[in-house]
Design an enzyme around this catalytic site. Structure first.
Site, PDB file in Angstrom:
ATOM      1  N   ASP A 123      27.477  49.061   5.209  1.00 61.70           N
ATOM      2  CA  ASP A 123      27.291  49.211   6.654  1.00 61.70           C
ATOM      3  C   ASP A 123      26.314  48.158   7.174  1.00 61.70           C
ATOM      4  O   ASP A 123      26.207  47.073   6.594  1.00 61.70           O
ATOM      5  CB  ASP A 123      26.796  50.643   6.932  1.00 61.70           C
ATOM      6  CG  ASP A 123      27.343  51.209   8.230  1.00 61.70           C
ATOM      7  OD1 ASP A 123      26.920  50.732   9.291  1.00 61.70           O
ATOM      8  OD2 ASP A 123      28.198  52.117   8.188  1.00 61.70           O
ATOM      9  N   SER A 168      33.326  56.932  12.345  1.00 64.86           N
ATOM     10  CA  SER A 168      32.217  56.515  11.477  1.00 64.86           C
ATOM     11  C   SER A 168      31.360  57.685  11.041  1.00 64.86           C
ATOM     12  O   SER A 168      30.739  57.644   9.979  1.00 64.86           O
ATOM     13  CB  SER A 168      31.295  55.543  12.219  1.00 64.86           C
ATOM     14  OG  SER A 168      31.797  54.244  12.180  1.00 64.86           O
ATOM     15  N   HIS A 213      23.544  51.770  12.912  1.00 60.95           N
ATOM     16  CA  HIS A 213      24.733  52.492  12.462  1.00 60.95           C
ATOM     17  C   HIS A 213      24.639  52.914  10.990  1.00 60.95           C
ATOM     18  O   HIS A 213      24.957  54.054  10.628  1.00 60.95           O
ATOM     19  CB  HIS A 213      25.927  51.552  12.687  1.00 60.95           C
ATOM     20  CG  HIS A 213      27.266  52.133  12.458  1.00 60.95           C
ATOM     21  ND1 HIS A 213      27.911  52.050  11.249  1.00 60.95           N
ATOM     22  CD2 HIS A 213      28.120  52.767  13.298  1.00 60.95           C
ATOM     23  CE1 HIS A 213      29.108  52.619  11.357  1.00 60.95           C
ATOM     24  NE2 HIS A 213      29.261  53.059  12.590  1.00 60.95           N
TER      25      HIS A 213
END
Ligand SMILES: [Ca+2]
Ligand SMILES: [Ca+2]
Ligand SMILES: [Ca+2]
Length: 438
Positions: free
Chosen positions: A134, A373, A193
């Site tokens: 990520d 996600s 994220h």
């Protein structure tokens, strides 16, 4: 090709964990006379002896409590008129102080939650490793003691924002955008994220203040593959090889391969040869590859790596248990997990760990994100629980159990959400049962 990231106070009593205290037993007698006789000090011994059961007290609802030094229960079973002997189990109140637990509806809502507490009766992920490929990772109290040394696979120094290509520090340097960056007129703050995804997997249990991940006793391998404007497929392919225990030139090899790789990233396109090969090799080494279906309101088959062979592809559900409006879907989806509604009400989204910084890192906070996600890492965490419950379970059996034990979708998904809602409780229960039968 650039791959984009796909994101758009309570004391809670858990089911008690039990362990046997070998020294104490509750004895039930066929009649009051036998019970009375057993309560008397043993006349034949004369003096108290350590190897003779000692009567502690009578229980209010019936039964006589004895203490046995050395745990030799046969002495109790041999008393006249004994009907039953049971262990005086030690119950511990595993009260958790993760104050945001109440807001983690995706973990425990009876209708649309993944049923974390039932799975936790068996395991919280001890011994398992989840690699999150990520944007990298930020310091957070929820990650204290939870992380393995990861790696930064972002080879483009400008996108990496750390001044060089690949390096051993997977810290998230922020993916903020100025107007005109990445082909978009819009300004954007850093998403953090990777930390949000990581928190859903391994956020610590019982520490104040915050959330708990689905596999809080597993370890997380933070692997950075996304920077400013996303990341390259070539870096993701190398990172998949490395995280699954394969060899990548110039990168020190891992000691233990990850049990699951989470890919909450993607872009439009077919599954190319490079990424397909990397995933196939990872599966061959025993690593389960989980990918977000994508947030394009399109068929998951149009999104790479969600469309790659052997990948567990996860669609996102809204708070009401129907397919989230943004989620990709279709026959390529393996199963679904809560991704958040992405409407006005943030509380219907998924709360997890991020940094407060608008651009660079500042301080750890909690925030809501929504997207497939957020759905994928819950499945990756479940894979960790499964591997913890049965370290020998193979890649294909993991997928089969995920599918077989998914719950029927609580809401509508006419376009295809795979086998249904992931069910951590039922799935781990089935894995434990399977292992016992072998
Ligand atoms: Ca670097
Ligand atoms: Ca770095
Ligand atoms: Ca916590």
């Amino acid at each position: 090709m650039r791959l984009a990231l796909l994101a758009a106070f309570i004391l809670f009593a858990f089911p008690p964990r039990v362990r046997a205290d070998e020294a104490r037993y509750i004895v039930h007698f066929v009649d009051a006379e036998s019970a009375r006789a057993a309560r008397m000090p043993r006349s034949m011994t004369g003096t108290a002896r350590l190897d003779v059961p000692r009567h502690v007290r009578s229980l209010a609802a019936g039964g006589e409590l004895f203490e046995v030094h050395g745990g030799d229960v046969s002495r109790l079973a041999g008393l006249p008129g004994v009907a039953a002997v049971e262990e005086d189990l030690v119950l511990t109140a595993t009260a958790v102080v993760d104050p945001l637990w109440k807001r983690q509806w995706y973990m425990h809502d009876p209708k649309v939650g993944v049923d974390a507490e039932v799975a936790w009766r068996y395991t919280r992920g001890t011994g398992a490793v989840v690699a999150v490929l990520d944007t990298g990772i930020t310091p957070h109290p929820e990650f204290d003691g939870q992380l393995l040394p990861g790696y930064d696979f972002v080879s483009d120094a400008a996108a990496a924002r750390d001044g060089d290509g690949r390096d051993a520090n997977p810290a998230d340097e922020g993916d903020w955008r100025d107007a005109g960056d990445c082909g978009s007129p819009r300004v954007a703050s850093s998403s953090w994220h990777g930390s949000h995804v990581a928190g859903l997997v391994v956020a610590r249990s019982g520490n104040r203040p915050g959330i708990v991940g689905l596999a809080p006793e597993a370890k997380l391998l933070p692997v950075r593959v996304l920077g400013h404007c996303g990341g390259r497929l070539s870096d993701v392919a190398d990172a998949v090889v490395w995280a699954s225990g394969g060899t990548v030139p110039g990168v020190p090899p891992l000691e233990h391969r990850a049990d699951a790789i989470n890919l909450s990233l993607g872009g439009p396109g077919a599954c190319g040869i490079a990424i397909a090969r990397a995933i196939e090799q990872a599966r061959g080494r025993g690593t389960v590859v989980v990918a977000a279906a994508g947030n394009d309101q399109a068929k998951a088959s149009t999104n790479v790596p969600a469309n790659c062979p052997g990948v567990v592809t996860v669609a996102g559900l809204a708070r009401d248990g129907s397919m989230a409006w943004y989620s990709n879907h279709g026959e390529r989806v393996t199963l679904s997990a809560p991704g958040g509604s992405l409407r006005e009400r943030g509380a219907d989204d998924i709360v997890s760990t991020i940094d407060a910084g608008k651009r660079g890192r500042e301080r750890p906070i909690f925030a809501y994100h929504a997207g497939t996600s957020m759905a994928a890492p819950q499945v990756a965490a479940l894979v960790a629980l499964m591997r913890s419950a049965d370290p020998a379970i193979g890649v294909d059996d993991v997928t089969r159990q995920l599918v077989d034990n998914a719950r029927p979708l609580p809401g509508a998904c006419p376009k295809g959400c795979g086998a249904g809602l992931m069910d951590a409780g039922a799935t781990v229960d089935a894995v434990v049962e399977d292992r016992a039968r072998r």
